[in-house]
Structure formats: C-alpha cells, structure tokens
Design an enzyme around this catalytic site. Structure first.
Site, PDB file in Angstrom:
ATOM      1  N   GLY A 122       0.829  -1.211   0.000  1.00  9.88           N
ATOM      2  CA  GLY A 122       0.000   0.000   0.000  1.00  9.88           C
ATOM      3  C   GLY A 122       0.857   1.253   0.000  1.00  9.88           C
ATOM      4  O   GLY A 122       0.595   2.211  -0.734  1.00  9.88           O
TER       5      GLY A 122
ATOM      6  N   ASP B 273       8.122   6.722   8.576  1.00 10.78           N
ATOM      7  CA  ASP B 273       7.509   6.008   9.681  1.00 10.78           C
ATOM      8  C   ASP B 273       6.236   6.772   9.982  1.00 10.78           C
ATOM      9  O   ASP B 273       6.268   7.993  10.190  1.00 10.78           O
ATOM     10  CB  ASP B 273       8.423   5.922  10.906  1.00 10.78           C
ATOM     11  CG  ASP B 273       7.937   4.850  11.879  1.00 10.78           C
ATOM     12  OD1 ASP B 273       7.543   3.765  11.414  1.00 10.78           O
ATOM     13  OD2 ASP B 273       7.940   5.091  13.094  1.00 10.78           O
ATOM     14  N   SER B 274       5.145   6.085   9.929  1.00 10.11           N
ATOM     15  CA  SER B 274       3.841   6.715  10.080  1.00 10.11           C
ATOM     16  C   SER B 274       3.023   5.964  11.109  1.00 10.11           C
ATOM     17  O   SER B 274       3.259   4.782  11.353  1.00 10.11           O
ATOM     18  CB  SER B 274       3.078   6.694   8.746  1.00 10.11           C
ATOM     19  OG  SER B 274       3.847   7.221   7.710  1.00 10.11           O
TER      20      SER B 274
ATOM     21  N   PHE C  42      -5.285   1.669   3.210  1.00 10.50           N
ATOM     22  CA  PHE C  42      -4.767   0.556   3.999  1.00 10.50           C
ATOM     23  C   PHE C  42      -4.620   1.035   5.437  1.00 10.50           C
ATOM     24  O   PHE C  42      -4.946   2.167   5.766  1.00 10.50           O
ATOM     25  CB  PHE C  42      -3.427   0.051   3.436  1.00 10.50           C
ATOM     26  CG  PHE C  42      -2.329   1.092   3.415  1.00 10.50           C
ATOM     27  CD1 PHE C  42      -1.401   1.157   4.437  1.00 10.50           C
ATOM     28  CD2 PHE C  42      -2.228   1.993   2.378  1.00 10.50           C
ATOM     29  CE1 PHE C  42      -0.392   2.114   4.426  1.00 10.50           C
ATOM     30  CE2 PHE C  42      -1.218   2.943   2.340  1.00 10.50           C
ATOM     31  CZ  PHE C  42      -0.301   2.999   3.377  1.00 10.50           C
TER      32      PHE C  42
ATOM     33  N   TYR D   6      -5.342   2.020   9.026  1.00 12.74           N
ATOM     34  CA  TYR D   6      -6.539   2.422   9.768  1.00 12.74           C
ATOM     35  C   TYR D   6      -7.488   3.276   8.929  1.00 12.74           C
ATOM     36  O   TYR D   6      -8.455   3.834   9.453  1.00 12.74           O
ATOM     37  CB  TYR D   6      -6.120   3.195  11.027  1.00 12.74           C
ATOM     38  CG  TYR D   6      -5.328   2.360  12.001  1.00 12.74           C
ATOM     39  CD1 TYR D   6      -5.958   1.591  12.979  1.00 12.74           C
ATOM     40  CD2 TYR D   6      -3.931   2.314  11.933  1.00 12.74           C
ATOM     41  CE1 TYR D   6      -5.232   0.807  13.862  1.00 12.74           C
ATOM     42  CE2 TYR D   6      -3.196   1.531  12.814  1.00 12.74           C
ATOM     43  CZ  TYR D   6      -3.844   0.782  13.769  1.00 12.74           C
ATOM     44  OH  TYR D   6      -3.120   0.003  14.645  1.00 12.74           O
ATOM     45  N   ASP D   7      -7.240   3.362   7.615  1.00 12.87           N
ATOM     46  CA  ASP D   7      -8.061   4.207   6.749  1.00 12.87           C
ATOM     47  C   ASP D   7      -9.564   3.933   6.858  1.00 12.87           C
ATOM     48  O   ASP D   7     -10.352   4.874   6.798  1.00 12.87           O
ATOM     49  CB  ASP D   7      -7.614   4.075   5.290  1.00 12.87           C
ATOM     50  CG  ASP D   7      -6.296   4.791   5.008  1.00 12.87           C
ATOM     51  OD1 ASP D   7      -5.759   5.443   5.932  1.00 12.87           O
ATOM     52  OD2 ASP D   7      -5.799   4.693   3.866  1.00 12.87           O
TER      53      ASP D   7
ATOM     54  N   HIS E 234      -1.339  12.769   5.443  1.00 12.83           N
ATOM     55  CA  HIS E 234      -0.088  13.027   6.152  1.00 12.83           C
ATOM     56  C   HIS E 234       1.103  12.654   5.286  1.00 12.83           C
ATOM     57  O   HIS E 234       2.115  13.354   5.244  1.00 12.83           O
ATOM     58  CB  HIS E 234      -0.064  12.235   7.467  1.00 12.83           C
ATOM     59  CG  HIS E 234      -0.287  10.759   7.305  1.00 12.83           C
ATOM     60  ND1 HIS E 234      -1.363  10.224   6.630  1.00 12.83           N
ATOM     61  CD2 HIS E 234       0.434   9.685   7.718  1.00 12.83           C
ATOM     62  CE1 HIS E 234      -1.298   8.906   6.643  1.00 12.83           C
ATOM     63  NE2 HIS E 234      -0.210   8.553   7.287  1.00 12.83           N
TER      64      HIS E 234
END
Length: 199
Positions: free
Chosen positions: A16, A73-74, A158, A160-161, A186
C-alpha cells in the site's frame, strides 16, 4: 541529486505504501524500487520517535542496496489512549497482525469513548539519505487530523483508513478517491515538504 533518473530504494515492504509513494514521488522523476523487490528485509524499529524509526529504516535499506533511500515512519495517534497506537500502529494487535486485526483492536480499545474523545491524527516522518552514513538526512514531517469512527467503512487505502475520518469530512480515508487522499494525507504533505527541500 542530479536531474537524470535516479534509482532510489523505498524502505518498506508494505504494498500500500509502495503504491502511494510511486504516485506521490512521481514529480521527482525517480525510479522507486521497493526494498522487498531487492530482497531486503525490514530492520527492527527501536527508535522512540517516528523520525528515529524512519532513519533506522532508511540507513538499513541504503546499507543493504548501495542506493539512496527514502523511508517513512507513520502511525495513528489517539490522545485519549495516551498516544497509542502511535509507534506501534503496524503491530498494535501483535507482531504479525493484519490491518483488519489492528483496526478491530483499536475499535475495542475505544469502545467506551464518546465522540469528543475519538479525536485522532495520522503522523508521518520521512527521510531521504544518499548513503548509509549520510550525516545530513533530509527530513520532513506532517500530520492529518481527524477522528476515529465506530465501524470500518470503505475498501480503499490501507492501515486504519477504514475508521479514520479526516477533519472536515464525513467519509473515511478508505472511502475517499485515491487522488483526493493523495492530495491531503499526512504522507502526501510530508512528501511535498521533502520535495520542496530537495528542490
């Protein structure tokens, strides 16, 4: 970096993220290659911040491939849960948890929270390094404010969308047209900030 086509390894094995980054980074004219396509596994993320983890991933990918590397990193931050899932977003329900399992755990943890306490935001830290020991990495950060829904909706995106409802919207990120999401997420904002620094 020169203006000719440059191969850059993307320090992720998440398909994703690879799809999103190939679109977002298209204006840079880079040839983006996933680390998994080069046989590179992910390092242990031992940082205490998103930026630290992005740097760990980028340095590992650059060291293993000899190519410049981009890493992000997200995560999803929920203040009412003391910032969780945060750095543990991808493994909130366990080390090899699926997106769906992570979503279910978060919904369960938030089951007793009212609308007022369901505020959350995505955060993305990105970095680009030219080689493994690059002392001056390019770093960009951005956030995407919103709230957490009560049930999954939508099949796009993908992570927590399906339960993340961006501020000012009544649809989840998974219900949004990809072009709309890629203009305001973001990751999109952090990528734009990274490109701006490089230009």
């Amino acid at each position: 970096m020169s203006t000719e086509t440059q191969r850059v390894v993307l320090a992720t094995s998440n398909p994703g993220k690879v799809r999103e980054f190939q679109i977002l980074l298209a204006p840079m004219g880079l040839e983006i290659i996933s680390q998994s396509d080069l046989g590179v596994s992910s390092p242990e993320e031992t940082g205490l911040t998103f930026i630290e983890n992005a740097l760990i991933k980028a340095r590992h990918a650059a060291r293993m491939t000899g190519l410049p590397a981009i890493a992000d990193d997200s995560g999803l931050v929920v203040p009412a849960l003391n910032g969780m899932p945060g750095l543990y977003s991808a493994r909130y329900a366990g080390l090899n948890a699926s997106d769906g399992e992570n979503v279910i755990r978060l919904l369960n943890d938030m089951a007793m929270l009212s609308d007022h306490d369901r505020i959350g935001y995505y955060l993305c830290a990105m970095t680009l390094i030219t080689q493994p020991t690059d002392p001056a990495p390019v770093i960009a950060q951005a956030g995407w404010p919103g709230r957490i829904g009560f049930e999954p909706k939508g099949t796009g995106g993908f992570g927590y969308d399906p339960i993340f409802i961006p501020e000012g919207s009544d649809r989840t990120a998974a219900e949004m047209d990809p072009d709309v999401k890629n203009a305001q997420s973001h990751r999109a904002l952090a990528t734009a900030a990274l490109i701006q620094q490089l230009s």
